[in-house]
Write an enzyme that holds these catalytic residues in place. Structure first.
Site, PDB file in Angstrom:
ATOM      1  N   HIS A  48       5.226   4.895  -0.752  1.00 24.46           N
ATOM      2  CA  HIS A  48       4.299   4.507   0.084  1.00 24.46           C
ATOM      3  C   HIS A  48       4.795   4.427   1.561  1.00 24.46           C
ATOM      4  CE1 HIS A  48       0.770   2.817   2.279  1.00 24.46           C
ATOM      5  NE2 HIS A  48       1.391   1.884   2.388  1.00 24.46           N
ATOM      6  N   GLU A  76       5.678  -8.158   5.470  1.00 19.77           N
ATOM      7  CA  GLU A  76       4.714  -8.762   4.490  1.00 19.77           C
ATOM      8  C   GLU A  76       4.870  -8.883   3.039  1.00 19.77           C
ATOM      9  OE1 GLU A  76      -0.327  -7.741   3.724  1.00 19.77           O
ATOM     10  OE2 GLU A  76       0.823  -6.549   5.228  1.00 19.77           O
ATOM     11  N   ASP A  77       5.573  -8.016   2.522  1.00 20.57           N
ATOM     12  CA  ASP A  77       5.798  -7.754   1.222  1.00 20.57           C
ATOM     13  C   ASP A  77       7.222  -8.080   0.565  1.00 20.57           C
ATOM     14  OD1 ASP A  77       3.269  -6.935   0.753  1.00 20.57           O
ATOM     15  OD2 ASP A  77       3.624  -4.798   0.574  1.00 20.57           O
TER      16      ASP A  77
END
Length: 725
Positions: A48, A76-77
């Protein structure tokens, strides 16, 4: 999976002086942080960020932006912090990564509030560095390309958000290429059947259309050469979602779409653009009223081009004529002009209009505290402005489609808007709700002391006008609510032989304010006036010895009389969160049904009106946040409950259509209460009212009807019907 070297080659081609090492380090760091993570497709998560970086490289973005594409999800991840990003990649990369990162650490009361705050953060970051939105677009584009791997409900939610926010935003920033792909991808998930039907029609005729366009291209090139006009040409078949919009809006068939096929002529100068237009009109007959000059009057997103529709051999097609620079701006928008200034990549002066629009948008939205309000007005703001009007002195005022003289008045000045009582359009007196058209000369008639009307909210189109009217109405309503609350408290206090004036300034009152979320006494009085808090409840809390009398029978009698007189008996299927004694009823304008998202609106003296969140009146009613109240469907409800839901079905005019629709509705076990059908111009319009137990059942009914050949559209109607049996 895309290779890193391909990305590096693209960046080096467009930005030869940029640091490719920065991109390599970002890739290694992203690979390490995302190690072990997989996407819904089963691929390694690293695919991604790599694809996002590749899209950014294709958009000709610089090394910093491409690096952010590789790093955009790590904060964020993963466990990585923003401080770590700044330490390894510098403040510029960290600043953009922060702008792209969603707000995830703060607790929100609702999903809608979190969504609103994420968009608010994104808009603020965009005004500071436009590269934030470039990364957001690339991220969204790749997510949309791989949406098929997510569950159906997630697909629909992401596609709707793309259609409502990201595609219009790309359009407002002039990024036609990105907007087109986002719209088509979202369309394919929001209406798969409609998308496939339209795609089949276009593909069926593709070979014939391409041959026609090839013939036109040769003719145009020969004609331009003959007249000494240098040019290159492109041809295209209109995008599926654009076709769908036109068919629905104009209620026409695909062979009536004048710009289904288009030829683009790209020349070297503005002078030759107009010369080429003359050649086209001498070669083919133009369609009257279809000539648009966006060179002399550019669109607000800086789009420039000449458009004309002509007919060759009975086939209409559009011709777009522009310079190479105009073409680049039309395709890439705000990404088309970049330069280094003080070591930072920024847009040049020609893009100031787009950036200033963004700043104005942020200013307008900052005043809005309510997340639902913020999202709904943001969607309105993002749609393109394309009506050009003039003041009597010749100043151009650009407004959205369907704007009115009231919008025009507020665009001139707030006071002009507040005091407007009439308008002259092209020297003729017209009503204030008249829709303005391109080229209208508008003069506003004002009257000192005149004030805005609540009715204006039902037809104004601009955020500026809507916000100014709401602000004025809020002040007026708040004053009325405070006064009413004071009277109600005094009346209740007299009933129990208490002095309201003494209670209002007591220490007990000050201690009570925070419990009810009020910062001052006026806020609490306002809540009493609106009906959110009962005066009796406050008196009982302020009275240390309690209430000596509880006239419940009297209150019960009064309540029943009010219900009977107003004809608004409470609805047992709905309840206000945290309250069990408020009168609740379904609004007749939208008749919400079980399972539908709803919103409560306090109407003084009548209780709480419950609207569907999609109700067109909600936007106009909720100008006062204090009147909004959380409502929900009661967990227990009568098993045999049913709602009368009106639908409007647009069909082709053919024998047996009504019978097929009735059979499709019966097949999903729904009862038909009423049917009215009419035909015109080989089209049929059927207004039908069906009994529905909940939202899921309504979706099944609509889906069943849409499967019938010749049904163009099925929509829930706003017609007033009898409610539940």
């Amino acid at each position: 999976m895309i290779r890193l070297e391909e990305i590096l080659d693209r960046v080096e081609k467009h930005h030869p002086g940029d640091s490719l090492d920065l991109i390599r380090r970002a890739y290694i760091f992203s690979a390490k942080e995302h190690k072990g993570q997989v996407r819904a497709s089963g691929e390694p998560y690293l695919t991604h960020p790599l694809e996002v970086a590749n899209i950014l490289a294709e958009m000709k973005m610089d090394a910093v932006t491409v690096s952010v594409g590789l790093l955009h999800d790590v904060v964020e991840d993963t466990l990585t912090t923003m401080e770590k990003i700044e330490e390894l990649f510098g403040p510029e990369v960290a600043h953009i990564v922060d702008g792209v990162t969603k707000i995830s650490q703060i607790p929100f009361t609702s999903k809608e509030e979190k969504q609103a705050e994420n968009f608010r953060k994104m808009l603020l970051a965009m005004t500071d560095d436009i590269r934030v939105i470039m990364v957001k677009f690339a991220d969204r584009l790749h997510n949309m390309r791989t949406l098929a791997y997510l569950p159906a409900d997630r697909r629909a939610a992401i596609a709707r958000e793309t259609m409502d926010i990201y595609a219009p935003l790309a359009n407002r920033l002039g990024m036609g290429k990105i907007r087109g792909e986002l719209e088509d991808l979202a369309f394919s998930y929001l209406d798969p059947r409609g998308y496939q039907e339209l795609k089949d029609i276009v593909e069926k005729n593709r070979r014939k259309h391409e041959a026609f366009l090839a013939e036109l291209t040769k003719t145009v090139e020969d004609k331009m050469k003959e007249h000494g006009i240098p040019c290159s040409t492109e041809s295209r078949i209109k995008r599926l979602y654009s076709i769908c919009l036109k068919l629905k809006k104009q209620r026409i068939t695909i062979d009536q779409v004048y710009d289904l096929l288009a030829l683009r002529i790209i020349t070297d100068s503005v002078k030759n653009c107009y010369a080429a237009l003359g050649v086209i009109h001498n070669t083919w007959r133009p369609v009257p009223g279809r000539i648009k000059d966006f060179i002399a009057m550019p669109r607000p997103n800086m789009y420039q081009s000449l458009h004309t529709s002509v007919i060759a051999g009975g086939q209409p097609f559009e011709v777009q004529i522009r310079t190479a620079e105009m073409h680049r701006i039309a395709e890439e928008g705000i990404a088309a002009h970049w330069k280094y200034k003080d070591g930072k990549l920024v847009a040049d002066n020609r893009e100031d209009q787009r950036v200033s629009w963004l700043r104005h948008l942020v200013e307008w939205q900052q005043e809005m505290k309510d997340p639902a309000d913020f999202l709904s007005t943001l969607k309105v703001d993002l749609y393109p402005e394309d009506v050009y009007t003039f003041t009597p002195k010749g100043k151009v005022v650009t407004l959205p489609r369907d704007a009115t003289p009231v919008d025009f008045a507020y665009a001139i000045h707030t006071e002009v808007g507040h005091t407007c009582v009439g308008s002259k359009i092209n020297a003729r007196m017209t009503p204030l709700r008249t829709k303005l058209r391109n080229g209208d000369i508008v003069e506003i008639v004002t009257q000192p002391g005149h004030k805005p009307s609540r009715d204006w909210l039902s037809f104004v189109r601009t955020s500026r006008a809507r916000n100014k009217i709401r602000h004025w109405l809020t002040q007026q309503e708040s004053e009325k609510a405070i006064e009413l609350g004071r009277k109600m408290l005094e009346k209740e206090a007299r009933k129990y032989k208490k002095n309201a004036k003494v209670l209002l300034v007591s220490d007990e009152m000050q201690a009570l304010l925070s419990e009810y979320g009020s910062s001052k006494v006026e806020d609490l009085l306002s809540a009493i006036g609106y009906g959110k808090v009962s005066a009796k409840q406050i008196i009982s809390r302020l009275s240390p010895d309690g209430l000596k009398e509880t006239p419940e029978e009297e209150e019960s009698t009064i309540t029943s009389v009010v219900k009977r007189v107003l004809g608004i008996g409470g609805d047992a299927r709905l309840q206000v969160r945290g309250f069990d004694d408020l009168l609740v009823y379904r609004a007749k304008c939208c008749n919400p049904i079980r399972g539908e998202e709803v919103i409560g609106y306090i109407t003084r003296g009548k209780g709480v009106a419950v609207h569907s969140k999609n109700c067109p009146n909600v936007q106009n009613l909720l100008y006062e946040p204090d009147r909004k109240i959380e409502v929900e469907w009661a967990s227990s409800a009568p098993s045999a409950e049913a709602y009368a839901v009106p639908l409007t079905i647009l069909t082709e005019d053919r024998p047996g259509m009504l019978a097929e629709i009735a059979a499709a509705i019966t097949e999903v076990r729904s009862n038909i209460l009423n049917v009215e059908a009419r035909t015109a111009d080989e089209r049929g319009t059927i207004d039908i009212t069906v009994e529905i137990p909940d939202m899921k059942h309504l979706e099944r009914v609509i889906s069943s009807v849409k499967k019938i050949d010749g049904v163009y559209d099925v929509a829930r109607s706003t017609r007033t019907v009898n409610t539940a049996r």
